[in-house]
Motif scaffolding. Structure first.
Motif, PDB file in Angstrom:
ATOM      1  N   GLN A 227      45.282  28.813  41.175  1.00 17.74           N
ATOM      2  CA  GLN A 227      44.502  27.846  40.403  1.00 17.74           C
ATOM      3  C   GLN A 227      45.168  26.477  40.278  1.00 17.74           C
ATOM      4  OE1 GLN A 227      41.194  28.905  39.398  1.00 17.74           O
ATOM      5  NE2 GLN A 227      42.059  30.178  41.008  1.00 17.74           N
TER       6      GLN A 227
ATOM      7  N   GLY B  87      42.690  40.526  36.862  1.00 15.42           N
ATOM      8  CA  GLY B  87      41.762  39.469  36.509  1.00 15.42           C
ATOM      9  C   GLY B  87      42.407  38.096  36.533  1.00 15.42           C
ATOM     10  N   ARG B  88      41.864  37.209  35.759  1.00 13.70           N
ATOM     11  CA  ARG B  88      42.353  35.825  35.726  1.00 13.70           C
ATOM     12  C   ARG B  88      43.754  35.703  35.131  1.00 13.70           C
ATOM     13  NH1 ARG B  88      37.765  31.665  35.570  1.00 13.70           N
ATOM     14  NH2 ARG B  88      36.055  32.840  36.495  1.00 13.70           N
ATOM     15  N   GLU B  89      44.228  36.750  34.477  1.00 17.88           N
ATOM     16  CA  GLU B  89      45.577  36.736  33.915  1.00 17.88           C
ATOM     17  C   GLU B  89      46.622  37.143  34.947  1.00 17.88           C
ATOM     18  OE1 GLU B  89      43.049  38.674  32.330  1.00 17.88           O
ATOM     19  OE2 GLU B  89      42.477  36.852  31.254  1.00 17.88           O
TER      20      GLU B  89
ATOM     21  N   ARG C  44      36.702  42.449  34.548  1.00 18.49           N
ATOM     22  CA  ARG C  44      37.904  41.619  34.556  1.00 18.49           C
ATOM     23  C   ARG C  44      38.273  41.210  35.981  1.00 18.49           C
ATOM     24  NH1 ARG C  44      43.742  43.564  32.278  1.00 18.49           N
ATOM     25  NH2 ARG C  44      43.610  44.931  34.074  1.00 18.49           N
TER      26      ARG C  44
ATOM     27  N   TYR D 117      46.800  35.319  40.921  1.00 20.76           N
ATOM     28  CA  TYR D 117      45.543  34.588  40.729  1.00 20.76           C
ATOM     29  C   TYR D 117      45.826  33.247  40.046  1.00 20.76           C
ATOM     30  CZ  TYR D 117      41.033  33.074  39.061  1.00 20.76           C
ATOM     31  OH  TYR D 117      39.926  32.305  38.803  1.00 20.76           O
ATOM     32  N   ARG D 118      46.641  33.262  38.995  1.00 20.63           N
ATOM     33  CA  ARG D 118      46.977  32.018  38.299  1.00 20.63           C
ATOM     34  C   ARG D 118      47.625  31.027  39.254  1.00 20.63           C
ATOM     35  NH1 ARG D 118      49.473  35.296  34.456  1.00 20.63           N
ATOM     36  NH2 ARG D 118      51.394  34.130  34.826  1.00 20.63           N
TER      37      ARG D 118
ATOM     38  N   GLU E 274      36.383  29.696  43.582  1.00 20.56           N
ATOM     39  CA  GLU E 274      35.846  30.728  42.708  1.00 20.56           C
ATOM     40  C   GLU E 274      34.471  31.133  43.206  1.00 20.56           C
ATOM     41  OE1 GLU E 274      36.127  30.217  38.493  1.00 20.56           O
ATOM     42  OE2 GLU E 274      37.911  28.953  38.724  1.00 20.56           O
TER      43      GLU E 274
ATOM     44  N   ARG F   1      40.365  39.692  45.145  1.00 16.41           N
ATOM     45  CA  ARG F   1      40.267  39.822  43.691  1.00 16.41           C
ATOM     46  C   ARG F   1      41.606  40.268  43.146  1.00 16.41           C
ATOM     47  NH1 ARG F   1      34.710  43.280  42.782  1.00 16.41           N
ATOM     48  NH2 ARG F   1      33.314  41.473  42.881  1.00 16.41           N
ATOM     49  N   SER F   2      41.852  39.898  41.906  1.00 16.65           N
ATOM     50  CA  SER F   2      43.042  40.355  41.201  1.00 16.65           C
ATOM     51  C   SER F   2      42.672  41.510  40.279  1.00 16.65           C
ATOM     52  CB  SER F   2      43.629  39.210  40.365  1.00 16.65           C
ATOM     53  OG  SER F   2      44.634  39.698  39.525  1.00 16.65           O
TER      54      SER F   2
ATOM     55  N   SER G 204      37.777  37.259  38.697  1.00 16.40           N
ATOM     56  CA  SER G 204      38.819  36.603  39.495  1.00 16.40           C
ATOM     57  C   SER G 204      38.466  36.545  40.985  1.00 16.40           C
ATOM     58  CB  SER G 204      40.150  37.344  39.323  1.00 16.40           C
ATOM     59  OG  SER G 204      40.113  38.597  39.993  1.00 16.40           O
ATOM     60  N   THR G 205      37.231  36.814  41.336  1.00  9.14           N
ATOM     61  CA  THR G 205      36.835  36.831  42.740  1.00  9.14           C
ATOM     62  C   THR G 205      36.983  35.447  43.364  1.00  9.14           C
ATOM     63  OG1 THR G 205      35.225  38.580  42.269  1.00  9.14           O
ATOM     64  CG2 THR G 205      34.994  37.419  44.373  1.00  9.14           C
TER      65      THR G 205
END
Length: 123
Positions: free
Chosen positions: A61, A51-53, A112, A57-58, A81, A47-48, A116-117
């Motif tokens: 993707q 989060g996704r930001e 948050r 993590y980005r 994901e 996990r981040s 991002s898991t």
């Protein structure tokens, strides 16, 4: 879904941290980042905190493939994901493995971070 070799799964999941390199579209890998890793059942997750930001993590993707290394294991992986139904088990795994870090473990247990898991699958 490809399954983990049990010896590799054990080594990766008991490592304190792992190095994660996400792949670019041209096949090169980004610089490694060090992240916490947990095991829930026979699956590995990361996990981040941001989060996704979060930058790493980005990076996962764009190509959804990369490499991880920990515990003497180096493995090419795909990033998937996690389903929200997996979050509770992943939360529990983080609390169990990293609960001794009481001042920081809560950062991976926020909504948050949960969003991002990523499930790591060997390829």
């Amino acid at each position: 879904m490809t399954q983990w070799d049990s010896a590799e799964l054990d080594k990766l999941s008991t490592a304190e941290e792992l190095d994660l390199e996400s792949g670019r579209g041209d096949g090169t890998l980004r610089a490694p980042v060090t992240v916490w890793v947990v095991r829930a059942g026979d699956r590995l997750y990361v996990r981040s905190v941001k989060g996704r930001e979060g930058p790493w993590y980005r990076g996962t993707q764009s190509h959804r493939q990369g490499r991880i290394a920990a515990g003497g294991v180096r493995q090419e992986v795909t990033f998937h994901e996690a389903d929200p139904g997996e979050y509770a088990d992943v939360d529990a795994a983080y609390r169990t493995k990293y609960g001794r870090y009481t001042s920081i473990v809560h950062h991976v247990l926020t909504d948050r971070a949960r969003a991002s898991t990523l499930r790591l699958e060997p390829r």
